[in-house]
Scaffold this motif. Structure first.
Motif, PDB file in Angstrom:
ATOM      1  N   UNK A 254     -72.759  47.947  36.701  1.00 42.11           N
ATOM      2  CA  UNK A 254     -71.627  47.786  36.267  1.00 42.11           C
ATOM      3  C   UNK A 254     -70.756  46.816  37.077  1.00 42.11           C
ATOM      4  N   UNK A 255     -69.671  46.078  36.174  1.00 45.04           N
ATOM      5  CA  UNK A 255     -68.731  45.473  36.733  1.00 45.04           C
ATOM      6  C   UNK A 255     -67.461  45.898  36.522  1.00 45.04           C
ATOM      7  N   UNK A 256     -66.625  46.570  37.271  1.00 41.40           N
ATOM      8  CA  UNK A 256     -65.426  47.409  36.854  1.00 41.40           C
ATOM      9  C   UNK A 256     -64.304  46.626  37.177  1.00 41.40           C
ATOM     10  N   UNK A 257     -63.331  46.453  36.419  1.00 35.71           N
ATOM     11  CA  UNK A 257     -62.143  45.597  36.553  1.00 35.71           C
ATOM     12  C   UNK A 257     -62.218  44.476  36.183  1.00 35.71           C
ATOM     13  N   UNK A 258     -60.957  43.800  35.812  1.00 34.12           N
ATOM     14  CA  UNK A 258     -61.057  42.176  35.454  1.00 34.12           C
ATOM     15  C   UNK A 258     -59.652  41.729  36.237  1.00 34.12           C
ATOM     16  N   UNK A 259     -60.095  40.291  36.252  1.00 41.89           N
ATOM     17  CA  UNK A 259     -58.820  39.471  36.795  1.00 41.89           C
ATOM     18  C   UNK A 259     -58.744  38.490  35.874  1.00 41.89           C
ATOM     19  N   UNK A 260     -57.620  37.650  36.153  1.00 36.51           N
ATOM     20  CA  UNK A 260     -57.334  36.652  35.054  1.00 36.51           C
ATOM     21  C   UNK A 260     -58.283  35.311  35.153  1.00 36.51           C
ATOM     22  N   UNK A 261     -57.922  34.729  34.419  1.00 36.30           N
ATOM     23  CA  UNK A 261     -58.832  33.361  34.207  1.00 36.30           C
ATOM     24  C   UNK A 261     -59.134  32.648  35.436  1.00 36.30           C
ATOM     25  N   UNK A 262     -58.172  32.645  36.179  1.00 34.77           N
ATOM     26  CA  UNK A 262     -58.237  32.127  37.828  1.00 34.77           C
ATOM     27  C   UNK A 262     -58.755  32.755  38.705  1.00 34.77           C
ATOM     28  N   UNK A 263     -58.977  34.325  38.512  1.00 37.62           N
ATOM     29  CA  UNK A 263     -59.209  34.905  39.635  1.00 37.62           C
ATOM     30  C   UNK A 263     -58.012  35.304  40.668  1.00 37.62           C
ATOM     31  N   UNK A 264     -56.622  34.982  40.143  1.00 41.02           N
ATOM     32  CA  UNK A 264     -55.572  35.146  40.877  1.00 41.02           C
ATOM     33  C   UNK A 264     -55.150  36.561  41.010  1.00 41.02           C
ATOM     34  N   UNK A 265     -54.919  37.142  39.933  1.00 37.63           N
ATOM     35  CA  UNK A 265     -54.226  38.612  39.683  1.00 37.63           C
ATOM     36  C   UNK A 265     -55.237  39.725  39.007  1.00 37.63           C
ATOM     37  N   UNK A 266     -55.063  40.637  38.981  1.00 34.81           N
ATOM     38  CA  UNK A 266     -55.808  41.925  38.213  1.00 34.81           C
ATOM     39  C   UNK A 266     -55.197  41.861  36.967  1.00 34.81           C
ATOM     40  N   UNK A 267     -56.155  41.893  36.028  1.00 35.54           N
ATOM     41  CA  UNK A 267     -55.610  42.114  34.552  1.00 35.54           C
ATOM     42  C   UNK A 267     -55.781  43.339  34.007  1.00 35.54           C
ATOM     43  N   UNK A 268     -56.953  44.036  34.626  1.00 38.80           N
ATOM     44  CA  UNK A 268     -57.274  45.387  34.015  1.00 38.80           C
ATOM     45  C   UNK A 268     -57.918  46.363  35.358  1.00 38.80           C
TER      46      UNK A 268
END
Length: 488
Positions: A427-441
């Motif tokens: 699994x891949x847990x958690x999501x960053x924004x489109x640029x990988x700059x900030x955590x989105x989820x």
């Protein structure tokens, strides 16, 4: 009126509580220090607090005795693969097609709060030049730089939403290892040794293998204010892993035994006179451990017992030997150590601080570690050890999505992973924004990671504490949550 938080005491407060709280607690702190100095608290002479029920009466007498955790553990031991300097999540485990699409465009990213944990929040966007194929049955995307690790992804839980509090190497490295951005606190390996002891009294509970010095040096594996017996024991990555392992020529084991017995007898008097001198207590224990290691450690570090196929699996032999041998030896040593009862092994690999040519450096660094890491995971699984051995991979932070050639420090969002030891793989847990700059989820702070690791080792992170300077300290400071989604 009864105290709802303490129903056993109908008056609401005990005499001990009243004394402790007098003068805003300073009276109790001073009184505890004076009584401890006089040896009034034999069970806490070394600072022990809320620990497993099987803890010995005095940690000074048996600091590394095997102990049971708070509840049934999924992991009995940990191997922490620490990538010094901060590997780029954008080039390894967090694909960003939008970032690749907009490569070279100028962009300003993030809020002021996020910028406090990133060295660069604006500039030219830099996409990764690597493909991210879907790997394993789970289809988790992993960079082609980690093609061997990608084959093991069904056993790996990738965390793409890590955050930390500092974008400076020194403080960030200390936080990842001790839970605090300031020095002076016990490391994660020390907490494991303190809570569990060791399963093999002939080996240390906490071993460190250094392939390139980390930022902040030995503070990363220090025992802090705990007894010195819980600090990491450093093994070398090249040459003789343990210096002075063999006794001087002409000195028989019997003669050496008599020397150590005499030293122990002389030191014991000093120890009783100074019950709070943890350095002396650790030195006494280390003399004894060193003597036992001379008889047992040579077998541990002898790779001659390993088959050619196993050596090739770790990259110690075969076509990739030149670039993978050094780290491969450390990974194989880690397997041999945990196999023999060592609780916590940490391997440092340096240096992932790619301010310059990020792409070329990552190609080299991943090339040095990819095959050995996959070899370690595969070997542990084949031997039935991965089930209760937790393997953790990561650094102090990630890298920025902006830069010209290189990437700078970025602690606002980065990736780590766990495998085995009760971690839920594939699994891949958690999501960053489109640029990988900030955590989105699904943000996972360093404290959350530590709480989850301790949970897998069988500990309630809020109860595994150490009493020091008038208060209970813990690895997770005053926060942290167990990320249950990462647990099988």
């Amino acid at each position: 009126m009864p105290d709802p938080l303490n129903p056993n005491f109908p008056c609401g407060i005990t005499r001990r509580q009243a004394i402790w709280q007098a003068g805003a607690g300073f009276f109790g702190t001073a009184m505890a220090a004076m009584l401890a100095r006089d040896g009034f608290f034999p069970a806490r002479a070394m600072g022990a607090s809320l620990t497993p029920a099987s803890q010995p009466t005095n940690l000074a007498l048996a600091p590394l005795a095997a102990r049971q955790p708070h509840f049934a553990a999924k992991a009995k031991r940990v191997i922490f693969l620490y990538m010094v300097g901060g590997p780029s999540h954008l080039d390894t485990f967090d694909p960003k097609p939008e970032l690749v699409k907009r490569h070279g465009q100028k962009q300003s990213l993030g809020s002021d709060n996020e910028r406090a944990t990133s060295q660069k929040a604006s500039g030219e966007l830099k996409g990764a030049p690597w493909k991210f194929p879907k790997c394993g049955k789970s289809g988790v995307e992993v960079s082609e730089l980690f093609s061997h690790v990608g084959k093991c992804v069904d056993d790996i839980a990738v965390v793409r939403s890590m955050t930390a509090d500092s974008a400076a190497h020194g403080s960030a490295s200390i936080q990842m290892n001790t839970g605090h951005i300031r020095p002076g606190f016990p490391s994660m390996g020390s907490w494991a040794a303190y809570g569990l002891g060791t399963l093999n009294q002939n080996m240390p509970a906490f071993v460190v293998l250094v392939n390139g010095a980390p930022y902040s040096g030995a503070q990363n594996w220090s025992a802090g204010f705990m007894p010195a017996a819980f600090q990491g024991t450093v093994f070398g990555a090249t040459g003789d892993p343990i210096l002075n392992l063999r006794p001087a020529s002409g000195v028989s084991p019997e003669h050496q035994r008599r020397q150590i017995d005499l030293l122990t007898k002389l030191n014991e008097g000093h120890r009783q006179a100074e019950p709070l001198n943890t350095e002396l207590a650790a030195r006494i224990a280390n003399y004894e451990l060193a003597f036992r290691m001379q008889a047992n450690a040579p077998e541990v570090i002898d790779f001659g017992q390993e088959s050619p196929a196993t050596l090739d699996q770790y990259g110690i032999e075969g076509d990739t030997k030149k670039e993978t041998e050094k780290f491969g030896r450390s990974c194989l040593m880690a397997r041999r150590l945990v196999e023999r009862g060592v609780r916590f092994v940490q391997i440092y690999h340096s240096n992932w601080d790619t301010h310059g040519d990020n792409d070329k450096r990552h190609q080299k660094l991943c090339g040095e570690t990819d095959k050995p890491i996959a070899g370690l995971l595969t070997d542990l699984k084949q031997r039935g050890l991965l089930e209760d051995t937790l393997v953790v991979w990561g650094g102090e932070f990630g890298r920025t999505p902006v830069g010209t050639g290189g990437r700078d420090h970025h602690a606002a969002a980065f990736s780590m992973w766990m495998a085995g030891g009760g971690a839920k793989g594939g699994q891949a847990y958690g999501v960053t924004d489109d640029f990988g700059f900030a955590v989105a989820e699904n943000r996972v702070h360093v404290h959350d990671l530590h709480a989850t690791i301790l949970h897998l080792l069988g500990f309630d992170h809020e109860l595994l504490t150490y009493f020091h300077s008038g208060r209970n300290f813990r690895l997770t400071d005053v926060s942290g949550r167990v990320v249950k989604e990462l647990i099988a």
